[in-house]
Design an enzyme around this catalytic site. Structure first.
Site, PDB file in Angstrom:
ATOM      1  N   TYR A 154      -8.617  15.108 -26.261  1.00 41.43           N
ATOM      2  CA  TYR A 154      -8.955  14.757 -25.235  1.00 41.43           C
ATOM      3  C   TYR A 154      -9.534  16.367 -24.634  1.00 41.43           C
ATOM      4  O   TYR A 154      -9.242  17.058 -25.037  1.00 41.43           O
ATOM      5  CB  TYR A 154      -7.999  13.974 -24.260  1.00 41.43           C
ATOM      6  CG  TYR A 154      -6.954  14.820 -23.274  1.00 41.43           C
ATOM      7  CD1 TYR A 154      -6.670  16.237 -23.849  1.00 41.43           C
ATOM      8  CD2 TYR A 154      -6.791  14.657 -22.028  1.00 41.43           C
ATOM      9  CE1 TYR A 154      -5.862  17.051 -22.970  1.00 41.43           C
ATOM     10  CE2 TYR A 154      -5.879  15.350 -21.421  1.00 41.43           C
ATOM     11  CZ  TYR A 154      -5.561  16.482 -21.788  1.00 41.43           C
ATOM     12  OH  TYR A 154      -4.624  17.223 -21.031  1.00 41.43           O
ATOM     13  N   TYR A 182      -5.368  23.442 -30.280  1.00 43.20           N
ATOM     14  CA  TYR A 182      -5.263  23.464 -28.685  1.00 43.20           C
ATOM     15  C   TYR A 182      -6.499  24.468 -28.310  1.00 43.20           C
ATOM     16  O   TYR A 182      -6.676  25.537 -28.998  1.00 43.20           O
ATOM     17  CB  TYR A 182      -4.026  24.206 -28.192  1.00 43.20           C
ATOM     18  CG  TYR A 182      -4.100  24.195 -26.648  1.00 43.20           C
ATOM     19  CD1 TYR A 182      -3.658  23.209 -25.945  1.00 43.20           C
ATOM     20  CD2 TYR A 182      -4.462  25.358 -25.907  1.00 43.20           C
ATOM     21  CE1 TYR A 182      -3.529  23.114 -24.656  1.00 43.20           C
ATOM     22  CE2 TYR A 182      -4.420  25.301 -24.532  1.00 43.20           C
ATOM     23  CZ  TYR A 182      -4.101  24.410 -23.948  1.00 43.20           C
ATOM     24  OH  TYR A 182      -3.838  24.421 -22.472  1.00 43.20           O
ATOM     25  N   PHE A 238      -9.178  23.145 -17.985  1.00 36.74           N
ATOM     26  CA  PHE A 238      -9.900  23.150 -19.174  1.00 36.74           C
ATOM     27  C   PHE A 238      -8.892  23.335 -20.324  1.00 36.74           C
ATOM     28  O   PHE A 238      -8.619  24.446 -20.663  1.00 36.74           O
ATOM     29  CB  PHE A 238     -10.930  24.202 -18.986  1.00 36.74           C
ATOM     30  CG  PHE A 238     -11.829  24.174 -20.309  1.00 36.74           C
ATOM     31  CD1 PHE A 238     -13.189  24.239 -20.121  1.00 36.74           C
ATOM     32  CD2 PHE A 238     -11.322  24.471 -21.498  1.00 36.74           C
ATOM     33  CE1 PHE A 238     -14.183  24.152 -21.178  1.00 36.74           C
ATOM     34  CE2 PHE A 238     -12.226  24.498 -22.742  1.00 36.74           C
ATOM     35  CZ  PHE A 238     -13.495  24.376 -22.599  1.00 36.74           C
ATOM     36  N   GLU A 239      -8.958  22.524 -20.785  1.00 42.10           N
ATOM     37  CA  GLU A 239      -8.202  22.194 -22.201  1.00 42.10           C
ATOM     38  C   GLU A 239      -8.874  21.122 -23.203  1.00 42.10           C
ATOM     39  O   GLU A 239      -9.006  19.987 -22.520  1.00 42.10           O
ATOM     40  CB  GLU A 239      -6.698  22.171 -22.181  1.00 42.10           C
ATOM     41  CG  GLU A 239      -5.962  20.716 -21.580  1.00 42.10           C
ATOM     42  CD  GLU A 239      -4.751  20.548 -21.476  1.00 42.10           C
ATOM     43  OE1 GLU A 239      -3.894  21.736 -21.614  1.00 42.10           O
ATOM     44  OE2 GLU A 239      -4.099  19.694 -21.360  1.00 42.10           O
ATOM     45  N   ILE A 240      -8.796  21.440 -24.344  1.00 39.38           N
ATOM     46  CA  ILE A 240      -9.551  20.417 -25.660  1.00 39.38           C
ATOM     47  C   ILE A 240      -8.190  20.585 -26.577  1.00 39.38           C
ATOM     48  O   ILE A 240      -8.016  21.347 -26.966  1.00 39.38           O
ATOM     49  CB  ILE A 240     -10.587  20.903 -25.935  1.00 39.38           C
ATOM     50  CG1 ILE A 240     -11.807  20.976 -24.893  1.00 39.38           C
ATOM     51  CG2 ILE A 240     -11.236  19.580 -26.995  1.00 39.38           C
ATOM     52  CD1 ILE A 240     -13.096  21.609 -25.322  1.00 39.38           C
TER      53      ILE A 240
END
Length: 336
Positions: A154, A182, A238-240
């Site tokens: 996500y 991460y 903001f993190e993927i």
């Protein structure tokens, strides 16, 4: 420079996922190369701020890739909200309400003690009850929501943010191909009054679960040479993330330990320091990626890639987007 490294990687097809044109545009309803989505926890009154975010994401990136959006709310979304975001994208959009027990107080919390903390707090968001509910949800429940159960990755998004750069590759595919877990963009230090006992509680966890902490983790990003907490954290707006990380027994054990301690309510532990300590405790640096090629603004802080006033596909002023110079970003570059 950052631009040269990024451009060379794209030109040489070094697993950045490549431009959409090279892969064929991702049709809105077609299966994507990666099971992933853009996810936000928002409320109906966030509509305008979220529309601005979606407009920029679509213009900068998602009009080519058409990854789905998932929006979650502690109350049902209005039809006005739904149509307002669907107007801006061809991608699939799903709306969900939070599961029982994932928003609010768990049964073991002393609500009078929690109320006293709110009423006497002088730090930002210190008097907000719902902000604490949000931090606990983002720390331990968002990845468990039924709408996310089939996702592998996500990308968390927020209202009222800016994306300064055209993004000509698929960050999800880049993460997958390079076995990254991460991804982050801004790394400030946390305000000490909000996390007064978080590090002590974490140390207790590490003693009790020493077998869960690998020797080659990047724990020294959050722990200095004296064993003290640096308060460095990845700004999680903001993190993927590869969601297998949050679903892991190690992360779940850590969250449960923190949750039982009550710090989300007796202090104001944010999901950003919780995620960041977990990443540092359980992962190697090689599994974590700094998306320094993506210019990004969240109210109060921003990151602007070097040279963006004069060249490249970002338009921003590095002097104003100075997050790359934060102490914690520098510390990231220094640790092995």
């Amino acid at each position: 420079s950052i631009f040269e490294m990024w451009g060379n990687s794209l030109a040489n097809n070094q697993d950045y996922g490549g431009p959409a044109q090279a892969q064929g545009d991702y049709a809105p309803a077609a299966p994507k190369p990666v099971k992933a989505a853009l996810v936000a926890l928002v409320r109906n009154d966030d509509l305008y701020g979220l529309r601005k975010t979606i407009r920029e994401l679509e213009d900068r990136w998602n009009h080519k890739y058409n990854y789905p959006y998932i929006f979650l709310n502690d109350k049902p979304f209005s039809e006005k909200f739904k149509s307002g975001v669907q107007d801006l994208t061809k991608a699939t959009v799903q709306f969900g309400t939070l599961e029982p027990g994932t928003w609010g107080y768990p049964e073991w919390i002393d609500q009078e003690k929690a109320k006293h903390e709110r009423e006497t707090a002088t730090y930002i968001k210190g008097r907000s009850e719902s902000y604490r509910f949000m931090c606990r949800f983002q720390s331990g429940f968002v990845y468990k929501h039924p709408l996310l159960q089939d996702l592998d990755y996500y990308w968390r998004i927020e209202p009222d943010v800016h994306y300064y750069c055209d993004i000509d590759y698929d960050p999800f595919l880049y993460m997958q191909k390079n076995k990254l877990i991460y991804g982050w963009n801004i790394a400030p230090s946390e305000y000490e009054p909000t996390v007064r006992t978080l590090w002590n509680t974490t140390q207790e966890f590490m003693i009790r679960h020493a077998d869960m902490v690998p020797q080659d983790s990047m724990i020294d990003w959050v722990r200095d040479s004296k064993g003290q907490y640096t308060r460095c954290h990845f700004w999680s707006n903001f993190e993927i993330v590869n969601l297998d990380f949050y679903r892991s027994k190690e992360y779940q054990a850590y969250f449960d330990y923190l949750d039982r301690s009550g710090g989300f309510f007796y202090e104001r532990w944010g999901d950003a320091p919780v995620h960041s300590i977990a990443v540092s405790m359980f992962l190697k640096k090689s599994q974590v990626h700094y998306f320094d090629d993506i210019g990004y603004y969240h109210p109060a802080m921003s990151h602007c890639p070097d040279g963006s006033k004069e060249r490249g596909k970002c338009v921003c002023d590095p002097k104003e987007g100075w997050a790359n110079g934060f102490t914690c970003a520098k510390r990231w570059r220094q640790i092995s």
